[in-house]
Design an enzyme around this catalytic site. Structure first.
Site, PDB file in Angstrom:
ATOM      1  N   SER A  71     -40.641 -27.903  15.066  1.00 33.62           N
ATOM      2  CA  SER A  71     -41.673 -27.122  14.384  1.00 33.62           C
ATOM      3  C   SER A  71     -41.078 -25.835  13.830  1.00 33.62           C
ATOM      4  O   SER A  71     -41.629 -25.242  12.922  1.00 33.62           O
ATOM      5  CB  SER A  71     -42.811 -26.768  15.346  1.00 33.62           C
ATOM      6  OG  SER A  71     -42.358 -25.857  16.334  1.00 33.62           O
ATOM      7  N   ASP A  72     -39.962 -25.415  14.402  1.00 35.85           N
ATOM      8  CA  ASP A  72     -39.315 -24.149  14.051  1.00 35.85           C
ATOM      9  C   ASP A  72     -40.310 -22.994  14.138  1.00 35.85           C
ATOM     10  O   ASP A  72     -40.323 -22.100  13.305  1.00 35.85           O
ATOM     11  CB  ASP A  72     -38.679 -24.228  12.660  1.00 35.85           C
ATOM     12  CG  ASP A  72     -37.602 -23.173  12.463  1.00 35.85           C
ATOM     13  OD1 ASP A  72     -37.058 -22.682  13.472  1.00 35.85           O
ATOM     14  OD2 ASP A  72     -37.306 -22.833  11.306  1.00 35.85           O
ATOM     15  N   HIS A  73     -41.161 -23.046  15.150  1.00 32.41           N
ATOM     16  CA  HIS A  73     -42.203 -22.034  15.356  1.00 32.41           C
ATOM     17  C   HIS A  73     -41.559 -20.667  15.560  1.00 32.41           C
ATOM     18  O   HIS A  73     -40.870 -20.437  16.549  1.00 32.41           O
ATOM     19  CB  HIS A  73     -43.043 -22.423  16.574  1.00 32.41           C
ATOM     20  CG  HIS A  73     -44.182 -21.512  16.849  1.00 32.41           C
ATOM     21  ND1 HIS A  73     -45.330 -21.520  16.098  1.00 32.41           N
ATOM     22  CD2 HIS A  73     -44.358 -20.574  17.805  1.00 32.41           C
ATOM     23  CE1 HIS A  73     -46.173 -20.629  16.574  1.00 32.41           C
ATOM     24  NE2 HIS A  73     -45.598 -20.032  17.616  1.00 32.41           N
TER      25      HIS A  73
END
Length: 191
Positions: A71-73
């Site tokens: 998600s590369d949050h």
């Protein structure tokens, strides 16, 4: 995040080197043209690349060169996003949107089984976590989802402390509905 990195990974895997790779969901459908207007919501790390790079990443997923989709949050406070592009921090939130973005932009390239493998099964393998087994007597950790549900991402869907996302009011496809974890069943907050 580039076609050159895919070539290097493919070569390493052919030589049976112990390597794994992940890719940010953002790099699978967004391209560098999104930053032409210096919109800091699209300032990510790794940066957005060309359409050719994006296509190579998708091909790398299909071929198993890339193991995991993240998600590369990256929650960033507004003070560090609503400033000049060069000064802005990298990142955008992704926990609430990853599944819907994958459904919208990747379901024509990957089956739902492949998507689940890339966001759930393979990360456990890479991290050497126990395989989740659904059977009587086993610990249950289950997400219930509808891969075809069409929905619009709204500000109230965001539970992160940060709101740095370019996807507000965007139509997405696929949504988690509930989880069963630690002996408790819970509907997802953004249903």
């Amino acid at each position: 995040s580039t076609k050159n990195s895919i070539k290097k990974l493919k070569s390493a895997k052919k030589r049976k080197l112990n390597v794994t790779a992940d890719v940010s969901v953002n790099n699978l459908f967004l391209t560098e043209d999104k930053v032409n207007d210096f919109d800091t919501r699209y300032k990510t790390m790794p940066p957005l690349r060309t359409k050719s790079d994006k296509n190579a990443l998708i091909k790398g997923l299909k071929e198993g060169v890339i193991d995991v989709i993240t998600s590369d949050h990256s929650p960033i406070d507004p003070e560090n996003k609503k400033i000049e592009f060069n000064q802005a921090k990298y990142g955008l939130i992704g926990l609430e949107t990853i599944f819907g973005l994958l459904g919208k932009y990747l379901s024509s390239h990957l089956s739902i089984t492949q998507i689940i493998e890339k966001i759930s099964i393979n990360p456990r393998k890479v991290l050497k976590l126990n395989k989740m087994i659904i059977q009587e007597g086993e610990f249950a950790d289950i997400t219930l989802f509808d891969p075809k549900l069409k929905w619009t991402f709204k500000k109230e869907d965001i539970k992160s402390k940060s709101k740095n996302t370019p996807f507000l009011e965007k139509n997405l496809i696929g949504k988690p509905l509930a989880i069963y974890n630690n002996g408790k069943f819970k509907k997802c907050w953004f249903i």
